[in-house]
Write a protein that holds these residues in place. Structure first.
Motif, PDB file in Angstrom:
ATOM      1  N   ASN A 167       0.803  -1.222   0.000  1.00 20.30           N
ATOM      2  CA  ASN A 167       0.000   0.000   0.000  1.00 20.30           C
ATOM      3  C   ASN A 167       0.836   1.273   0.000  1.00 20.30           C
ATOM      4  O   ASN A 167       0.307   2.343  -0.332  1.00 20.30           O
ATOM      5  N   THR A 168       2.093   1.199   0.376  1.00 19.01           N
ATOM      6  CA  THR A 168       2.885   2.425   0.522  1.00 19.01           C
ATOM      7  C   THR A 168       4.112   2.477  -0.379  1.00 19.01           C
ATOM      8  O   THR A 168       4.528   3.566  -0.776  1.00 19.01           O
ATOM      9  N   TYR A 169       4.719   1.360  -0.721  1.00 17.34           N
ATOM     10  CA  TYR A 169       5.954   1.368  -1.493  1.00 17.34           C
ATOM     11  C   TYR A 169       5.664   1.410  -2.987  1.00 17.34           C
ATOM     12  O   TYR A 169       4.546   1.149  -3.437  1.00 17.34           O
ATOM     13  N   GLY A 170       6.708   1.720  -3.751  1.00 17.15           N
ATOM     14  CA  GLY A 170       6.600   1.725  -5.200  1.00 17.15           C
ATOM     15  C   GLY A 170       6.576   0.321  -5.774  1.00 17.15           C
ATOM     16  O   GLY A 170       6.822  -0.672  -5.082  1.00 17.15           O
ATOM     17  N   TYR A 171       6.308   0.248  -7.069  1.00 16.99           N
ATOM     18  CA  TYR A 171       6.123  -1.071  -7.682  1.00 16.99           C
ATOM     19  C   TYR A 171       7.420  -1.871  -7.731  1.00 16.99           C
ATOM     20  O   TYR A 171       7.401  -3.107  -7.687  1.00 16.99           O
ATOM     21  N   LEU A 172       8.569  -1.195  -7.798  1.00 11.08           N
ATOM     22  CA  LEU A 172       9.833  -1.934  -7.829  1.00 11.08           C
ATOM     23  C   LEU A 172      10.076  -2.663  -6.507  1.00 11.08           C
ATOM     24  O   LEU A 172      10.494  -3.831  -6.487  1.00 11.08           O
ATOM     25  N   ALA A 173       9.812  -1.979  -5.404  1.00 11.28           N
ATOM     26  CA  ALA A 173       9.981  -2.615  -4.096  1.00 11.28           C
ATOM     27  C   ALA A 173       8.972  -3.734  -3.894  1.00 11.28           C
ATOM     28  O   ALA A 173       9.290  -4.781  -3.311  1.00 11.28           O
ATOM     29  N   VAL A 174       7.758  -3.521  -4.379  1.00 13.85           N
ATOM     30  CA  VAL A 174       6.730  -4.556  -4.234  1.00 13.85           C
ATOM     31  C   VAL A 174       7.096  -5.792  -5.045  1.00 13.85           C
ATOM     32  O   VAL A 174       6.978  -6.932  -4.569  1.00 13.85           O
ATOM     33  N   MET A 175       7.563  -5.603  -6.270  1.00 15.88           N
ATOM     34  CA  MET A 175       7.941  -6.744  -7.106  1.00 15.88           C
ATOM     35  C   MET A 175       9.114  -7.511  -6.516  1.00 15.88           C
ATOM     36  O   MET A 175       9.207  -8.735  -6.650  1.00 15.88           O
ATOM     37  N   LYS A 176      10.007  -6.812  -5.840  1.00 14.82           N
ATOM     38  CA  LYS A 176      11.192  -7.470  -5.293  1.00 14.82           C
ATOM     39  C   LYS A 176      10.906  -8.198  -3.987  1.00 14.82           C
ATOM     40  O   LYS A 176      11.454  -9.278  -3.734  1.00 14.82           O
ATOM     41  N   GLN A 177      10.049  -7.629  -3.145  1.00 23.31           N
ATOM     42  CA  GLN A 177       9.870  -8.168  -1.799  1.00 23.31           C
ATOM     43  C   GLN A 177       8.612  -9.020  -1.630  1.00 23.31           C
ATOM     44  O   GLN A 177       8.534  -9.813  -0.688  1.00 23.31           O
ATOM     45  N   SER A 178       7.639  -8.868  -2.500  1.00 27.89           N
ATOM     46  CA  SER A 178       6.378  -9.592  -2.313  1.00 27.89           C
ATOM     47  C   SER A 178       6.519 -11.112  -2.411  1.00 27.89           C
ATOM     48  O   SER A 178       5.976 -11.836  -1.561  1.00 27.89           O
ATOM     49  N   PRO A 179       7.211 -11.669  -3.416  1.00 30.98           N
ATOM     50  CA  PRO A 179       7.288 -13.135  -3.504  1.00 30.98           C
ATOM     51  C   PRO A 179       7.912 -13.805  -2.282  1.00 30.98           C
ATOM     52  O   PRO A 179       7.317 -14.743  -1.727  1.00 30.98           O
ATOM     53  N   PRO A 180       9.094 -13.366  -1.798  1.00 33.82           N
ATOM     54  CA  PRO A 180       9.634 -14.048  -0.607  1.00 33.82           C
ATOM     55  C   PRO A 180       8.790 -13.831   0.641  1.00 33.82           C
ATOM     56  O   PRO A 180       8.639 -14.750   1.462  1.00 33.82           O
ATOM     57  N   LEU A 181       8.217 -12.628   0.797  1.00 39.38           N
ATOM     58  CA  LEU A 181       7.366 -12.391   1.961  1.00 39.38           C
ATOM     59  C   LEU A 181       6.112 -13.256   1.919  1.00 39.38           C
ATOM     60  O   LEU A 181       5.680 -13.801   2.944  1.00 39.38           O
ATOM     61  N   GLY A 182       5.529 -13.392   0.736  1.00 41.03           N
ATOM     62  CA  GLY A 182       4.350 -14.243   0.611  1.00 41.03           C
ATOM     63  C   GLY A 182       4.647 -15.698   0.930  1.00 41.03           C
ATOM     64  O   GLY A 182       3.853 -16.380   1.589  1.00 41.03           O
ATOM     65  N   CYS A 183       5.805 -16.185   0.483  1.00 42.05           N
ATOM     66  CA  CYS A 183       6.186 -17.575   0.779  1.00 42.05           C
ATOM     67  C   CYS A 183       6.436 -17.779   2.270  1.00 42.05           C
ATOM     68  O   CYS A 183       6.025 -18.794   2.846  1.00 42.05           O
ATOM     69  N   LEU A 184       7.118 -16.829   2.899  1.00 45.74           N
ATOM     70  CA  LEU A 184       7.354 -16.937   4.340  1.00 45.74           C
ATOM     71  C   LEU A 184       6.046 -16.908   5.117  1.00 45.74           C
ATOM     72  O   LEU A 184       5.870 -17.642   6.106  1.00 45.74           O
ATOM     73  N   TRP A 185       5.125 -16.091   4.680  1.00 42.66           N
ATOM     74  CA  TRP A 185       3.829 -16.001   5.352  1.00 42.66           C
ATOM     75  C   TRP A 185       3.074 -17.325   5.251  1.00 42.66           C
ATOM     76  O   TRP A 185       2.563 -17.854   6.241  1.00 42.66           O
ATOM     77  N   VAL A 186       3.015 -17.872   4.053  1.00 42.85           N
ATOM     78  CA  VAL A 186       2.300 -19.136   3.848  1.00 42.85           C
ATOM     79  C   VAL A 186       2.960 -20.267   4.631  1.00 42.85           C
ATOM     80  O   VAL A 186       2.285 -21.070   5.299  1.00 42.85           O
ATOM     81  N   TRP A 187       4.273 -20.349   4.560  1.00 46.69           N
ATOM     82  CA  TRP A 187       4.979 -21.426   5.255  1.00 46.69           C
ATOM     83  C   TRP A 187       4.801 -21.321   6.771  1.00 46.69           C
ATOM     84  O   TRP A 187       4.592 -22.329   7.458  1.00 46.69           O
TER      85      TRP A 187
END
Length: 216
Positions: A167-187
């Motif tokens: 909701n707050t960061y730019g698209y470059l930061a979201v593209m870089k950090q979203s996949p690993p954060l999503g995997c850690l959250w699910v795991w």
């Protein structure tokens, strides 16, 4: 003079179920198997035809058993590969979301790096019977509560931070950090028990509601 045979009435014929029990004594097939007559006949036929004899195969449970360490490694690879596939999927989806030209080489390289990281974390933190005390120096009775506390903190922090950057960061930061954060959250949620898993998701939901964020 031709005499006609009188047929019995239906009520006079005794009714009974057929005998479905097996033979009480050994059959010829059982005797042949005990004396290995089929194997001897096959061996004789192969000798007469000039074909080599088949080697004996022993598929007992002792031959099929694997060591606990090998079982732990295989289980670790199964989980880490599954998380890597999730990471690759999230990486591709987030790039499509922002209409960025997809680079398959970079996506694969990031997934391979994620595979290495997930394998190391999974081998250490995932519970297994061959490693009841993954944390050295900690008594065995505290191993499970400590692991649950670690995954609970990881679930809440990764979920809340993922909501924040989306909701707050730019698209470059979201593209870089979203996949690993999503995997850690699910795991982390998977590793938690039911009560703590629901509680961690509730904490992320409260953070989303109180912070005025939106799901994007």
């Amino acid at each position: 003079m031709v005499q006609t045979r009188k047929e019995r009435k239906a009520g006079q014929v005794p009714l009974a179920h057929p005998d479905r029990s097996g033979p009480s004594e050994k059959t010829l097939l059982d005797l042949a198997q005990e004396r290995q007559l089929f194997e001897q006949a096959d061996l004789r036929q192969r000798k007469l035809s000039g074909r080599p004899a088949l080697p004996k195969q022993d598929d007992g449970p002792e031959d099929l058993a694997i060591s606990p360490t090998a079982e732990r490694v295989l289980e670790t690879l199964l989980w880490s590969v599954s998380l890597t596939m999730l990471h690759f999927t999230l990486d591709v989806l987030v790039q499509h979301q922002y209409a960025v030209e997809l680079s398959w080489a970079k996506a694969i390289s990031r997934s391979l790096l994620a595979l290495f990281v997930f394998t190391c974390l999974m081998y250490v933190l995932h519970p297994h019977a061959s490693a009841p005390t993954p944390v050295p120096g900690l008594p065995e009775r505290f191993q499970s509560p400590f692991r649950q506390a670690v995954f609970f903190a990881t679930s809440v922090s990764s979920g809340c931070y993922l909501i924040h950057i989306s909701n707050t960061y730019g698209y470059l930061a979201v593209m870089k950090q979203s996949p690993p954060l999503g995997c850690l959250w699910v795991w982390s949620v998977i590793e938690l028990n039911l009560i703590l898993g629901v509680l961690s998701l509730a904490c992320s939901g409260v953070f989303l509601w109180t912070g005025g964020y939106k799901i994007r």
